[in-house]
Design a protein around this motif. Structure first.
Motif, mmCIF file in Angstrom:
data_model
loop_
_atom_site.group_PDB
_atom_site.id
_atom_site.type_symbol
_atom_site.label_atom_id
_atom_site.label_comp_id
_atom_site.label_asym_id
_atom_site.label_seq_id
_atom_site.Cartn_x
_atom_site.Cartn_y
_atom_site.Cartn_z
ATOM 1 N N ALA A 184 15.807 -8.984 7.691
ATOM 2 C CA ALA A 184 15.988 -7.561 7.367
ATOM 3 C C ALA A 184 14.932 -7.085 6.381
ATOM 4 C CB ALA A 184 17.382 -7.328 6.791
ATOM 5 N N PHE A 185 14.636 -7.920 5.379
ATOM 6 C CA PHE A 185 13.623 -7.561 4.387
ATOM 7 C C PHE A 185 12.251 -7.408 5.045
ATOM 8 C CE2 PHE A 185 10.451 -8.448 1.160
ATOM 9 C CZ PHE A 185 10.908 -7.713 0.064
ATOM 10 N N ALA A 186 11.892 -8.365 5.893
ATOM 11 C CA ALA A 186 10.590 -8.311 6.567
ATOM 12 C C ALA A 186 10.496 -7.097 7.482
ATOM 13 C CB ALA A 186 10.363 -9.604 7.354
ATOM 14 N N PHE A 187 11.583 -6.813 8.210
ATOM 15 C CA PHE A 187 11.585 -5.675 9.126
ATOM 16 C C PHE A 187 11.421 -4.359 8.373
ATOM 17 C CE2 PHE A 187 13.949 -2.642 11.922
ATOM 18 C CZ PHE A 187 13.023 -2.629 12.958
ATOM 19 N N THR A 188 12.088 -4.234 7.233
ATOM 20 C CA THR A 188 11.965 -3.030 6.422
ATOM 21 C C THR A 188 10.550 -2.884 5.866
ATOM 22 O OG1 THR A 188 14.291 -3.210 5.790
ATOM 23 C CG2 THR A 188 12.892 -1.794 4.435
ATOM 24 N N ALA A 189 9.978 -3.975 5.386
ATOM 25 C CA ALA A 189 8.615 -3.934 4.853
ATOM 26 C C ALA A 189 7.625 -3.500 5.924
ATOM 27 C CB ALA A 189 8.232 -5.304 4.295
ATOM 28 N N ILE A 190 7.806 -4.026 7.134
ATOM 29 C CA ILE A 190 6.910 -3.652 8.240
ATOM 30 C C ILE A 190 7.028 -2.164 8.548
ATOM 31 C CG2 ILE A 190 6.481 -3.961 10.708
ATOM 32 C CD1 ILE A 190 7.273 -6.915 10.324
ATOM 33 N N LYS A 191 8.264 -1.639 8.560
ATOM 34 C CA LYS A 191 8.460 -0.223 8.865
ATOM 35 C C LYS A 191 7.780 0.661 7.823
ATOM 36 C CE LYS A 191 12.948 -0.253 9.221
ATOM 37 N NZ LYS A 191 14.345 0.229 9.423
ATOM 38 N N ILE A 192 7.910 0.294 6.553
ATOM 39 C CA ILE A 192 7.289 1.107 5.495
ATOM 40 C C ILE A 192 5.773 1.056 5.590
ATOM 41 C CG2 ILE A 192 6.977 1.300 3.000
ATOM 42 C CD1 ILE A 192 9.857 0.442 2.646
ATOM 43 N N ILE A 193 5.232 -0.138 5.858
ATOM 44 C CA ILE A 193 3.779 -0.280 5.988
ATOM 45 C C ILE A 193 3.264 0.542 7.167
ATOM 46 C CG2 ILE A 193 1.918 -1.905 6.500
ATOM 47 C CD1 ILE A 193 3.522 -4.017 4.935
ATOM 48 N N VAL A 194 3.978 0.467 8.295
ATOM 49 C CA VAL A 194 3.581 1.246 9.472
ATOM 50 C C VAL A 194 3.643 2.745 9.170
ATOM 51 C CG1 VAL A 194 4.214 1.849 11.844
ATOM 52 C CG2 VAL A 194 4.241 -0.542 11.117
ATOM 53 N N LEU A 195 4.690 3.179 8.446
ATOM 54 C CA LEU A 195 4.819 4.594 8.092
ATOM 55 C C LEU A 195 3.635 5.046 7.240
ATOM 56 C CD1 LEU A 195 6.317 7.294 7.780
ATOM 57 C CD2 LEU A 195 7.572 6.268 5.863
ATOM 58 N N VAL A 196 3.276 4.260 6.246
ATOM 59 C CA VAL A 196 2.163 4.623 5.371
ATOM 60 C C VAL A 196 0.861 4.683 6.157
ATOM 61 C CG1 VAL A 196 0.794 3.901 3.386
ATOM 62 C CG2 VAL A 196 3.283 3.708 3.309
ATOM 63 N N ILE A 197 0.621 3.664 6.979
ATOM 64 C CA ILE A 197 -0.617 3.635 7.774
ATOM 65 C C ILE A 197 -0.652 4.811 8.740
ATOM 66 C CG2 ILE A 197 -1.903 2.350 9.518
ATOM 67 C CD1 ILE A 197 -0.908 -0.226 8.199
ATOM 68 N N PHE A 198 0.460 5.063 9.410
ATOM 69 C CA PHE A 198 0.519 6.163 10.381
ATOM 70 C C PHE A 198 0.294 7.514 9.680
ATOM 71 C CE2 PHE A 198 2.903 9.473 12.599
ATOM 72 C CZ PHE A 198 2.361 9.375 13.874
ATOM 73 N N THR A 199 0.933 7.698 8.532
ATOM 74 C CA THR A 199 0.824 8.978 7.825
ATOM 75 C C THR A 199 -0.603 9.238 7.376
ATOM 76 O OG1 THR A 199 3.100 8.752 7.036
ATOM 77 C CG2 THR A 199 1.708 10.349 5.911
ATOM 78 N N PHE A 200 -1.261 8.220 6.810
ATOM 79 C CA PHE A 200 -2.611 8.431 6.289
ATOM 80 C C PHE A 200 -3.677 8.372 7.384
ATOM 81 C CE2 PHE A 200 -0.460 7.585 2.333
ATOM 82 C CZ PHE A 200 -1.137 8.371 1.425
ATOM 83 N N ALA A 201 -3.494 7.489 8.375
ATOM 84 C CA ALA A 201 -4.503 7.359 9.427
ATOM 85 C C ALA A 201 -4.444 8.544 10.387
ATOM 86 C CB ALA A 201 -4.315 6.047 10.181
ATOM 87 N N VAL A 202 -3.251 8.817 10.899
ATOM 88 C CA VAL A 202 -3.104 9.909 11.862
ATOM 89 C C VAL A 202 -3.001 11.257 11.155
ATOM 90 C CG1 VAL A 202 -1.701 10.823 13.742
ATOM 91 C CG2 VAL A 202 -1.998 8.348 13.503
ATOM 92 N N GLY A 203 -2.074 11.337 10.195
ATOM 93 C CA GLY A 203 -1.900 12.595 9.473
ATOM 94 C C GLY A 203 -3.130 12.996 8.684
ATOM 95 N N GLY A 204 -3.848 12.006 8.127
ATOM 96 C CA GLY A 204 -5.046 12.310 7.359
ATOM 97 C C GLY A 204 -6.128 12.970 8.179
ATOM 98 N N ARG A 205 -6.114 12.753 9.493
ATOM 99 C CA ARG A 205 -7.101 13.388 10.369
ATOM 100 C C ARG A 205 -6.580 14.670 11.002
ATOM 101 N NH1 ARG A 205 -10.085 8.506 13.784
ATOM 102 N NH2 ARG A 205 -10.898 7.379 11.960
ATOM 103 N N LEU A 206 -5.327 14.652 11.400
ATOM 104 C CA LEU A 206 -4.790 15.796 12.140
ATOM 105 C C LEU A 206 -4.376 16.953 11.226
ATOM 106 C CD1 LEU A 206 -2.603 14.038 14.886
ATOM 107 C CD2 LEU A 206 -4.947 14.913 15.055
#
Length: 589
Positions: A184-206
């Motif tokens: 559960a801890f690993a799954f949550t960490a992955i979700k947060i990391i993906v959210l941050v990457i998605f927000t800055f990578a995709v949102g930072g451009r769009l």
């Protein structure tokens, strides 16, 4: 008749908040106290008008989203990175220590260990809304204290997200032990990391491109709608797609927009709505308050408040002090964390849904939240008085902290002035301080700089400047800078904390020193004169002089006329406005 619950809730909530907010402001209290009282008055537990609790909570959530979006706009990653060494371990240790302390106390009072742990976790998290509001009201978001507190709070929010995910895994029956927790801890960490990457990578451009197209329409309404859609959309999307808090999603959205050229306009457009809905957050908290909770469980409420107001800030104070930060910073961070808020109720709700927390736990939390939120602005403003009390009553502790927080010792005689040379101490090395130091050195006057920014001190030392790292409000710092035989003290920072106390201490240590102070408003001059300042320059007074001079030049006034008018206005501001201080009169005679 059609359902008017939404309109009535908004009208009743705003009207009550306005009335009680105004009254508390008139009594010198924070408007937050008034908003909480307004919530109590429109709650089901008091007679008269009753607002819709569920609608109020949802409207308050909008306020939290907009508030965190605004914080993200003003929060730069480099500022968080600068305090990562204190925010990361500090938030984690303080949260765990507070949770453990809460569990022990509640178990002692008769609750089960499982109940105590969940309750302790709930009171370990400070309120984002309260902390941000208090920092903003005191103009300290962009200070060292503000950076540490905001970074600390971001880590607390992330920690809470992990706790919310792990609670069902740990306490639900039939779940695998250590393996389930790790997964559960690993799954949550992955979700947060993906959210941050998605927000800055995709949102930072769009997002910047999207806002550019909207801005090109020259429509203020469309731009405001775009800002709201981004803040609410990313917040809601984070909650539904990544199962993290909407506050965290809104914060990330604000950081992305804040890196674009639209940050200032976005903050301006969102500010009115943010403030209005943030008020409803406090109103919704007040609506939850039930007086019976104080009558039925007074011991639990008192114990909870003791942990929030004493235990939690004590842990935070020790952590910050041990990390070699100044006493004032450690005290300010500790005081501003001595409250609970929105995440505490979320954790309590999850605990109640899992049949872990008893029925009265929510009421105890609400009572503790209202009292701690009410006291928090007052405690934070009293930080200077508490610091002076510690200096008087516990000098050993304060001297130890002061000694540990000075990682750059004054060596090689850097503050030893040459015999017969004029010695001036300059507090602060901002734009004003830099100009003063440069002009002093060009005229063969010896300046010693007092500065609290370690990087600035290191840079100045490398350039050969006489520099002391420390808080000017401390006698030891002034003594190390050579205050006893200095000819002048220049406070180049406007409205520095404890400015009057600095002036008083300098005057006691050196009765003949010339003290030049700076403040923002003319109304502040009286306190500085009473403290012992010789000359006070005000920001608004100097702006008035500059504007007057510019107008006269534009209309063809001669240099003599301009000098004459400047002198007249200057005398009006700095001589006639307040009487000459006693020490200045003595010098004149």
């Amino acid at each position: 008749m059609q359902n008017l619950d939404l309109i009535l809730t908004l009208t009743g909530g705003f009207a009550a908040a306005l009335v009680f907010g105004y009254l508390t402001h008139r009594f010198g209290l924070s408007p937050i106290v008034g908003y909480l009282l307004a919530g109590i008055m429109v709650s089901p537990h008091t007679p008269g008008f009753v607002a819709n609790t569920e609608l109020a909570e949802q409207l308050a959530e909008i306020g939290v989203i907009l508030l965190m979006f605004g914080v993200g706009l003003q929060f730069h990653f480099r500022e968080f990175w600068a305090v990562r060494r204190i925010a990361l371990p500090g938030a984690l240790i303080q949260s765990l220590a507070t949770a453990a302390f809460g569990a022990v106390v509640m178990h002692t009072l008769g609750w089960d260990w499982k109940v105590g742990i969940v309750f302790g976790l709930a009171i370990s998290v400070a309120s984002t809304v309260v902390l941000t509001r208090v920092l903003s009201d005191n103009n300290e978001i962009h200070t060292q204290t503000g950076h540490i507190a905001l970074g600390w709070l971001v880590m607390e929010d992330l920690f809470t997200v992990f706790v919310l995910v792990l609670l069902p895994v740990i306490f639900s029956p039939g779940v695998v032990g250590a393996t389930g927790i790790i997964e559960a801890f690993a799954f949550t960490a992955i979700k947060i990391i993906v959210l941050v990457i998605f927000t800055f990578a995709v949102g930072g451009r769009l997002l910047p491109r999207f806002l550019t197209h909207i801005a090109n329409t020259n429509s203020q309404e469309l731009f405001t709608l775009a800002v709201l859609a981004i803040a609410l959309g990313i917040a809601v999307g984070s909650a539904y797609m990544f199962e993290v808090s909407m506050a965290l999603g809104a914060f990330l959205a604000g950081m992305v927009v804040g890196q674009s050229e639209f940050s200032t306009r976005a903050a301006t457009e969102a500010l009115p709505l943010r403030d209005a809905f943030a008020v409803l957050f406090f109103v919704s908290i007040g609506m939850l308050f039930d007086f019976n909770s104080l009558i039925e469980s007074p011991v639990f409420v008192i114990a909870t408040l003791a942990i929030i107001l004493l235990g939690k800030p004590l842990v935070a104070f020790l952590i910050v002090a041990l990390m070699r930060y100044p006493l004032r910073v450690a005290l300010s961070v500790a005081l501003i964390l001595s409250q609970i808020g929105e995440f505490s109720f979320i954790l309590a709700t999850v605990g109640a849904d899992m049949d872990i927390l008893p029925a009265n736990a929510q009421n105890i939390l609400v009572a503790a939240a209202i009292i701690s939120i009410t006291l928090n602005p007052l405690l934070y403003r009293a930080g200077g008085k508490i610091e002076r009390w510690l200096d008087r009553c516990m000098p050993g502790l304060t001297n130890c902290i002061h000694a540990r927080c000075a990682p750059i010792p004054a060596t090689n005689g850097q503050v030893n002035k040459q015999s017969g040379q004029i010695h001036v101490i300059v507090v602060g090395y901002g734009l004003v301080g830099q100009t003063v130091v440069r002009l002093l050195m060009e005229n063969d006057i010896c300046p010693t700089i007092l500065e609290l920014n370690v990087q600035t001190v290191q840079s100045l030392r490398s350039q050969g400047y006489r520099t002391i790292y420390g808080d000017a409000a401390r006698i030891n710092t002034l003594t190390d800078a050579g205050i006893t035989d200095a000819h002048a003290l220049v406070l180049s920072v406007s409205d520095v904390k404890g400015e009057s106390e600095i002036i008083r201490q300098a005057r006691e240590l050196n009765p003949h020193i010339r003290i030049i102070a700076r403040t923002t408003y003319m109304s502040n001059r009286q306190n500085l004169i009473a403290a012992g300042a010789d000359v006070i320059f005000t920001d608004e007074g100097e702006v008035a002089l500059s504007v007057t001079e510019m107008i006269l030049k534009q209309f063809g006034a001669t240099p003599d006329q301009i000098n004459r008018e400047r002198q007249r206005v200057h005398e009006s501001f700095y001589e006639s406005f307040f009487p000459t201080p006693p020490q200045a009169k003595k010098e004149e005679t």
